[in-house]
Write an enzyme that holds these catalytic residues in place. Structure first.
Site, PDB file in Angstrom:
ATOM      1  N   ALA A  11     -14.108 -17.918 -21.774  1.00  0.00           N
ATOM      2  CA  ALA A  11     -13.196 -18.819 -21.071  1.00  0.00           C
ATOM      3  C   ALA A  11     -12.559 -18.148 -19.864  1.00  0.00           C
ATOM      4  O   ALA A  11     -12.521 -18.715 -18.766  1.00  0.00           O
ATOM      5  CB  ALA A  11     -12.114 -19.319 -22.033  1.00  0.00           C
ATOM      6  N   ARG A  22     -14.840 -20.826  -5.252  1.00  0.00           N
ATOM      7  CA  ARG A  22     -14.151 -21.766  -4.373  1.00  0.00           C
ATOM      8  C   ARG A  22     -13.215 -21.093  -3.383  1.00  0.00           C
ATOM      9  O   ARG A  22     -12.967 -21.645  -2.310  1.00  0.00           O
ATOM     10  CB  ARG A  22     -13.381 -22.786  -5.236  1.00  0.00           C
ATOM     11  CG  ARG A  22     -14.323 -23.782  -5.863  1.00  0.00           C
ATOM     12  CD  ARG A  22     -13.752 -24.472  -7.077  1.00  0.00           C
ATOM     13  NE  ARG A  22     -14.666 -25.529  -7.518  1.00  0.00           N
ATOM     14  CZ  ARG A  22     -15.802 -25.293  -8.181  1.00  0.00           C
ATOM     15  NH1 ARG A  22     -16.133 -24.053  -8.497  1.00  0.00           N
ATOM     16  NH2 ARG A  22     -16.612 -26.289  -8.523  1.00  0.00           N
ATOM     17  N   SER A  40     -17.672 -11.071 -20.725  1.00  0.00           N
ATOM     18  CA  SER A  40     -18.669 -12.148 -20.650  1.00  0.00           C
ATOM     19  C   SER A  40     -19.875 -11.897 -21.551  1.00  0.00           C
ATOM     20  O   SER A  40     -21.019 -11.855 -21.102  1.00  0.00           O
ATOM     21  CB  SER A  40     -19.134 -12.324 -19.198  1.00  0.00           C
ATOM     22  OG  SER A  40     -18.059 -12.641 -18.361  1.00  0.00           O
ATOM     23  N   CYS A  44     -21.596 -14.888 -30.429  1.00  0.00           N
ATOM     24  CA  CYS A  44     -22.473 -15.612 -31.350  1.00  0.00           C
ATOM     25  C   CYS A  44     -23.782 -14.863 -31.591  1.00  0.00           C
ATOM     26  O   CYS A  44     -24.466 -15.087 -32.600  1.00  0.00           O
ATOM     27  CB  CYS A  44     -22.784 -17.004 -30.803  1.00  0.00           C
ATOM     28  SG  CYS A  44     -21.332 -18.024 -30.521  1.00  0.00           S
ATOM     29  N   ASN A 309     -16.612 -21.986 -22.611  1.00  0.00           N
ATOM     30  CA  ASN A 309     -17.203 -21.923 -21.275  1.00  0.00           C
ATOM     31  C   ASN A 309     -16.886 -23.175 -20.459  1.00  0.00           C
ATOM     32  O   ASN A 309     -16.570 -23.093 -19.275  1.00  0.00           O
ATOM     33  CB  ASN A 309     -18.713 -21.728 -21.386  1.00  0.00           C
ATOM     34  CG  ASN A 309     -19.091 -20.276 -21.636  1.00  0.00           C
ATOM     35  OD1 ASN A 309     -19.057 -19.452 -20.731  1.00  0.00           O
ATOM     36  ND2 ASN A 309     -19.438 -19.968 -22.868  1.00  0.00           N
TER      37      ASN A 309
END
Length: 456
Positions: A11, A22, A40, A44, A309
């Site tokens: 996240a 941006r 990152s 899992c 994510n």
């Protein structure tokens, strides 16, 4: 403008990356604090790395700290944020390696602290050989423990949820004698209904994993500072390694201490843009927040990397001046234990009852391919539909290869409020190597439609 990110995994770094796309370095400075050694990465994937299906640790890292730094994100590993001063827009971080503390001002704050493992008092013994599976640092510690002593032969996994069953498989593949302890009547009790859970338990046992249900653990026995046994009221189990898979809770203590709102699930409360409720410059995403359940309308905390994510991306777009929303969740998830695949979406019977729905259920057995085509395997699909309307409320699948990913078609149906009768006409693909002429999803929808009509 300066953005400070707390948490360097899915996240947090999704938000940082979207903001950087941006706004360039001349318009936005980004500092990210991560208490671990990695950024990152796929938590899992840890069981599959430990079990040998994934060959290298680096394969689990989607973007290294160096790659983030090259993109203009100042990543500071082994730094734990210990306080947030909302009024003065400042965080206090502790250097876990060099010592000392760092204060960092912010204009925008991204809170992405993830989840904390549930660790009962009996598991807090200072013994070597006891592990959680929360971070990549945890995974490397397990690998080092297993590699360091080939004579270790017995493993006990405590907790039969996603991590528990996946780690049981991983340890079995490493050649250990594995026992899975679950306090409920069947594994994956929070994920699937009891009838489906029974199928899961039977399949796990067939793989050679001992499954003990309704098990109560009271302690861990140690010798010379190393775990040797798991203690239960009915006796002790030998253990060269103990893996704890007892679930997680939102890591929201830091937010609560700063006066940020925490909801009934224990997760940080945000709006649809992932902005923390009542603030204009603080954002949160991932396992530490609570989400809106699209079927029940209730707040939920469902800790999955997919949500983290997506939510991080939404937060990053918004804090950089764009516009995006996160609509909510329906709890779609999938896992495997050896050859067994298990999937769910929407509501279980227990969850539907709690939400006040009246419903019918339908279960069918079918095959993954045309029955005459080589490699066809059996699967069970269970559907839950609202009694009056026939709206699909939930689905569960258990089977072997090519079974579980059918949950995605069912998740789309749940998401779009389709009725099971509408689903009977879905234009799904067919060829003998991929499905029977009547796909199992369609067969289940037909049976559920019959159940809805019979209940009218």
């Amino acid at each position: 403008m300066k953005l400070v990110v707390i948490g360097g995994d899915a996240a947090g770094m999704s938000a940082a990356s979207q903001a950087r796309k941006r706004l360039g370095p001349d318009r936005l400075e980004i500092v990210a604090f991560e208490r671990g050694r990695f950024t990152s990465y796929s938590a899992c994937g840890i069981p599959y790395w430990i079990g040998g299906a994934v060959g290298e640790l680096d394969a689990l890292v989607a973007r290294s700290p160096e790659a983030h730094r090259e993109a203009g994100i100042d990543v500071r590993l082994r730094h734990e944020v210990v306080a947030i001063d909302v009024e003065n827009r400042e965080v206090l971080a502790r250097d876990l390696v060099g010592g000392g503390e760092v204060r960092e001002k912010f204009d925008q704050l991204m809170y992405a602290t993830g989840a904390s493992p549930v660790t009962p008092e009996w598991a807090r013994v200072p013994a070597a050989g006891v592990f959680g599976v929360q971070t990549l640092d945890d995974g490397t510690a397990i690998q080092e423990w297993l590699d360091g002593e080939p004579a270790r032969r017995t493993a006990v996994v405590i907790g039969g949820g996603y991590i528990g069953v996946e780690m049981a498989e991983a340890l079995l593949k490493r050649g250990l004698d594995v026992t899975l302890l679950e306090k409920s009547a069947q594994p994956m009790a929070k994920t699937v209904d009891p009838d489906v859970g029974t199928l899961v338990a039977e399949a796990i046992r067939r793989e050679g994993i001992k499954v003990v249900t309704e098990a109560q653990v009271t302690g861990l026995a140690t010798t010379d500072g190393r775990v040797t046994e798991v203690v239960t009221p009915t006796g002790s189990l030998p253990a060269d390694i103990v893996v704890l898979g007892l679930g997680v809770r939102p890591n929201s203590e830091l937010a609560a201490a700063a006066g940020l709102p925490v909801g009934p699930t224990g997760g940080v409360r945000t709006d649809r843009r992932m902005r923390v409720a009542g603030t204009d410059n603080i954002w949160a995403a991932g396992d530490c927040v609570e989400s809106h359940h699209l079927l029940t309308g209730a707040p939920v905390n469902i800790p999955l990397g997919t949500h983290a994510n997506k939510q991080g991306r939404v937060a990053g777009i918004n804090l950089a001046g764009g516009y995006a929303t996160f609509p909510g969740v329906i709890g779609t998830a999938v896992t495997k234990v050896c050859e067994l695949e298990v999937a769910r979406t929407g509501l279980t019977e227990k969850e539907a009852t709690r939400a006040g729905f009246a419903f019918v259920t339908a279960s069918v057995e079918s095959t993954s391919r045309a029955g005459y085509y080589p490699g066809a395997s059996r699967m069970t699909i269970k559907l839950i539909a609202e009694r009056r309307t026939g709206t699909l409320l939930g689905a569960q699948i258990v089977g072997k290869a090519e079974a579980a990913k059918r949950i995605d078609a069912l998740a789309v149906a749940v998401w779009n409020r389709m009725t099971v009768e509408e689903m009977t006409a879905l234009d799904l693909s067919y060829a003998p190597p991929f499905a029977p002429v009547w796909d199992p999803v369609l067969i289940a929808a037909r049976k559920a439609t019959d159940a809805v009509h019979a209940a009218m």
